[in-house]
Design a protein around this motif. Structure first.
Motif, PDB file in Angstrom:
ATOM      1  N   THR A 107      28.115  -2.049 -74.458  1.00 22.81           N
ATOM      2  CA  THR A 107      26.760  -2.163 -73.919  1.00 22.81           C
ATOM      3  C   THR A 107      26.838  -2.696 -72.487  1.00 22.81           C
ATOM      4  N   VAL A 108      25.916  -2.230 -71.683  1.00 21.10           N
ATOM      5  CA  VAL A 108      25.840  -2.632 -70.280  1.00 21.10           C
ATOM      6  C   VAL A 108      24.513  -3.332 -70.050  1.00 21.10           C
ATOM      7  N   GLU A 109      24.557  -4.402 -69.289  1.00 23.07           N
ATOM      8  CA  GLU A 109      23.344  -5.135 -68.942  1.00 23.07           C
ATOM      9  C   GLU A 109      23.145  -5.122 -67.429  1.00 23.07           C
ATOM     10  N   GLY A 110      21.898  -5.151 -67.014  1.00 24.90           N
ATOM     11  CA  GLY A 110      21.603  -5.301 -65.596  1.00 24.90           C
ATOM     12  C   GLY A 110      21.555  -4.020 -64.803  1.00 24.90           C
ATOM     13  N   THR A 111      21.524  -2.879 -65.487  1.00 27.77           N
ATOM     14  CA  THR A 111      21.426  -1.611 -64.792  1.00 27.77           C
ATOM     15  C   THR A 111      20.711  -0.630 -65.711  1.00 27.77           C
ATOM     16  N   SER A 112      20.219   0.460 -65.153  1.00 22.71           N
ATOM     17  CA  SER A 112      19.552   1.456 -65.976  1.00 22.71           C
ATOM     18  C   SER A 112      20.149   2.825 -65.682  1.00 22.71           C
ATOM     19  N   ASN A 113      20.178   3.657 -66.728  1.00 25.41           N
ATOM     20  CA  ASN A 113      20.708   5.005 -66.648  1.00 25.41           C
ATOM     21  C   ASN A 113      22.094   5.074 -66.003  1.00 25.41           C
ATOM     22  N   PRO A 114      23.013   4.246 -66.455  1.00 21.58           N
ATOM     23  CA  PRO A 114      24.354   4.304 -65.866  1.00 21.58           C
ATOM     24  C   PRO A 114      25.141   5.485 -66.426  1.00 21.58           C
ATOM     25  N   ASN A 115      26.122   5.958 -65.655  1.00 18.00           N
ATOM     26  CA  ASN A 115      27.143   6.831 -66.223  1.00 18.00           C
ATOM     27  C   ASN A 115      28.105   5.929 -66.992  1.00 18.00           C
ATOM     28  N   LEU A 116      28.432   6.343 -68.216  1.00 18.34           N
ATOM     29  CA  LEU A 116      29.298   5.531 -69.055  1.00 18.34           C
ATOM     30  C   LEU A 116      30.541   6.310 -69.446  1.00 18.34           C
ATOM     31  N   TYR A 117      31.631   5.595 -69.663  1.00 17.36           N
ATOM     32  CA  TYR A 117      32.939   6.207 -69.881  1.00 17.36           C
ATOM     33  C   TYR A 117      33.698   5.466 -70.976  1.00 17.36           C
ATOM     34  N   TRP A 118      34.467   6.226 -71.739  1.00 18.49           N
ATOM     35  CA  TRP A 118      35.458   5.659 -72.653  1.00 18.49           C
ATOM     36  C   TRP A 118      36.847   6.125 -72.214  1.00 18.49           C
TER      37      TRP A 118
ATOM     38  N   LEU B 227      38.484   9.690 -72.166  1.00 17.07           N
ATOM     39  CA  LEU B 227      38.181  10.344 -73.440  1.00 17.07           C
ATOM     40  C   LEU B 227      36.809  11.023 -73.391  1.00 17.07           C
ATOM     41  N   PHE B 228      35.795  10.269 -73.025  1.00 11.80           N
ATOM     42  CA  PHE B 228      34.421  10.768 -73.001  1.00 11.80           C
ATOM     43  C   PHE B 228      33.679  10.161 -71.814  1.00 11.80           C
ATOM     44  N   TYR B 229      32.672  10.905 -71.359  1.00 13.99           N
ATOM     45  CA  TYR B 229      31.753  10.304 -70.415  1.00 13.99           C
ATOM     46  C   TYR B 229      30.346  10.792 -70.736  1.00 13.99           C
ATOM     47  N   SER B 230      29.376   9.993 -70.265  1.00 11.03           N
ATOM     48  CA  SER B 230      27.985  10.301 -70.566  1.00 11.03           C
ATOM     49  C   SER B 230      27.127  10.007 -69.339  1.00 11.03           C
ATOM     50  N   VAL B 231      26.298  10.974 -68.969  1.00  9.90           N
ATOM     51  CA  VAL B 231      25.416  10.788 -67.816  1.00  9.90           C
ATOM     52  C   VAL B 231      23.996  10.447 -68.248  1.00  9.90           C
ATOM     53  N   GLY B 232      23.745  10.388 -69.560  1.00 10.24           N
ATOM     54  CA  GLY B 232      22.419  10.023 -70.040  1.00 10.24           C
ATOM     55  C   GLY B 232      22.380   9.971 -71.550  1.00 10.24           C
TER      56      GLY B 232
ATOM     57  N   SER C  10      33.321  15.602 -73.454  1.00  9.56           N
ATOM     58  CA  SER C  10      34.639  15.246 -73.947  1.00  9.56           C
ATOM     59  C   SER C  10      35.692  15.778 -72.990  1.00  9.56           C
ATOM     60  N   GLU C  11      36.615  14.908 -72.634  1.00 11.20           N
ATOM     61  CA  GLU C  11      37.683  15.319 -71.733  1.00 11.20           C
ATOM     62  C   GLU C  11      38.911  15.808 -72.480  1.00 11.20           C
ATOM     63  N   VAL C  12      39.142  15.262 -73.642  1.00 14.85           N
ATOM     64  CA  VAL C  12      40.361  15.582 -74.380  1.00 14.85           C
ATOM     65  C   VAL C  12      40.001  15.804 -75.842  1.00 14.85           C
ATOM     66  N   PRO C  13      40.295  16.975 -76.389  1.00 12.94           N
ATOM     67  CA  PRO C  13      40.003  17.189 -77.813  1.00 12.94           C
ATOM     68  C   PRO C  13      40.855  16.270 -78.677  1.00 12.94           C
ATOM     69  N   GLN C  14      40.233  15.656 -79.654  1.00 12.30           N
ATOM     70  CA  GLN C  14      40.974  14.672 -80.435  1.00 12.30           C
ATOM     71  C   GLN C  14      40.194  14.301 -81.678  1.00 12.30           C
ATOM     72  N   ASN C  15      40.671  13.276 -82.297  1.00 13.54           N
ATOM     73  CA  ASN C  15      40.123  12.782 -83.551  1.00 13.54           C
ATOM     74  C   ASN C  15      38.912  11.880 -83.351  1.00 13.54           C
ATOM     75  N   LEU C  16      38.458  11.719 -82.132  1.00 10.72           N
ATOM     76  CA  LEU C  16      37.405  10.763 -81.843  1.00 10.72           C
ATOM     77  C   LEU C  16      36.125  11.477 -81.420  1.00 10.72           C
ATOM     78  N   SER C  17      35.010  10.749 -81.504  1.00 14.35           N
ATOM     79  CA  SER C  17      33.743  11.245 -81.010  1.00 14.35           C
ATOM     80  C   SER C  17      33.009  10.104 -80.337  1.00 14.35           C
ATOM     81  N   ALA C  18      32.003  10.433 -79.551  1.00 12.85           N
ATOM     82  CA  ALA C  18      31.226   9.411 -78.860  1.00 12.85           C
ATOM     83  C   ALA C  18      29.753   9.724 -78.993  1.00 12.85           C
ATOM     84  N   SER C  19      28.946   8.679 -78.915  1.00 14.70           N
ATOM     85  CA  SER C  19      27.503   8.853 -78.947  1.00 14.70           C
ATOM     86  C   SER C  19      26.857   7.852 -78.013  1.00 14.70           C
ATOM     87  N   ARG C  20      25.671   8.209 -77.554  1.00 11.58           N
ATOM     88  CA  ARG C  20      24.914   7.323 -76.664  1.00 11.58           C
ATOM     89  C   ARG C  20      23.483   7.283 -77.185  1.00 11.58           C
ATOM     90  N   PRO C  21      23.241   6.418 -78.153  1.00 12.14           N
ATOM     91  CA  PRO C  21      21.913   6.362 -78.765  1.00 12.14           C
ATOM     92  C   PRO C  21      20.859   5.686 -77.890  1.00 12.14           C
TER      93      PRO C  21
END
Lengths: 115, 110
Positions: free
Chosen positions: B24-35, B47-52, B58-69
């Motif tokens: 979780t990120v505090e002090g900013t809104s609509n950040p780009n987020l990365y794993w 592994l993953f990035y999210s712009v919203g 997904s940058e690399v196919p693998q056993n993992l997934s990401a979500s941005r609720p």
């Protein structure tokens, strides 16, 4: 394809000695370049960055780096190393993917400082 | 000022078990987020990035997934962990082309 090469896996220097960590990149244009430092078990901290302009950039903790377009290099330097500088150092380039600032990292250089 | 949190700090999980890492990120809104994942003795792999919200790349196919609720929440998951999923997982966000990293989660799969 973009790539970042840090040819030195491990460097050992004496405290007070000068330091230079090498970074070479492969990219079609002038990239955005970064140096990060990571202490053991910690996240990464940005030391400095180069976007454009003066090719010698100053960073935190007394570090500086010089962008040399002709050599595709962005080497990190410090005139006098302190024991607290022992850490892992990563060079990175922005991949300029649409809508995101995705970084491509080198494999890192581990710095050991001996008293 | 902005801060980024990751939990848990360390995790030991058996092979085949599920995974959920939170950032979780505090002090900013609509950040780009990365794993990122950092394997022992190796550099960082994106592994993953999210712009919203709900937008995951997904940058690399693998056993993992990401979500941005939520705007400032980024979750890394797996239904069944593999031994090769062991590593140090770092979350990051971007401002003015600079990425700022969280403290990381050390995952050991046994």
């Amino acid at each position: 394809a973009q790539s970042v090469t840090q040819p030195d896996i491990h460097i050992t220097v004496s405290e007070g000695a000068s330091l230079e960590l090498r970074c070479n990149y492969s990219y079609g244009a002038t990239p955005y370049l970064f140096w990060y430092v990571q202490s053991p078990g910690q996240g990464l901290q940005l030391l400095l960055k180069y976007f454009s302009g003066d090719t010698l950039v100053q960073g935190i903790k007394g570090f500086e780096a010089e962008f040399k377009r002709s050599q595709s290099s962005f080497n990190l330097r410090k005139p006098s190393v302190h024991w607290s500088d022992a850490a892992e150092y990563f060079c990175a380039v922005d991949k300029f993917q649409t809508g995101a600032n995705n970084l491509f990292f080198g494999t890192g250089t581990r710095l050991t400082v001996i008293p | 000022s902005q801060t980024i949190h990751q939990w848990p700090a360390t995790l030991v999980q058996p092979v085949g078990s599920p995974l959920s890492l939170e950032c979780t990120v505090e002090g900013t809104s609509n950040p780009n987020l990365y794993w990122y994942r950092q394997a022992a003795g190796r550099g960082l792999q994106l592994l993953f990035y999210s712009v919203g919200i709900g937008q995951i790349s997904s940058e690399v196919p693998q056993n993992l997934s990401a979500s941005r609720p939520q705007d400032r929440q980024f979750i890394l998951s797996s239904k069944k962990l593999l031994l090769s999923d062991s590593g140090f997982y770092l979350c990051a966000w971007t401002e003015n082309y600079e990425q700022y990293f969280g403290p990381g989660t050390r995952l050991t799969v046994t």
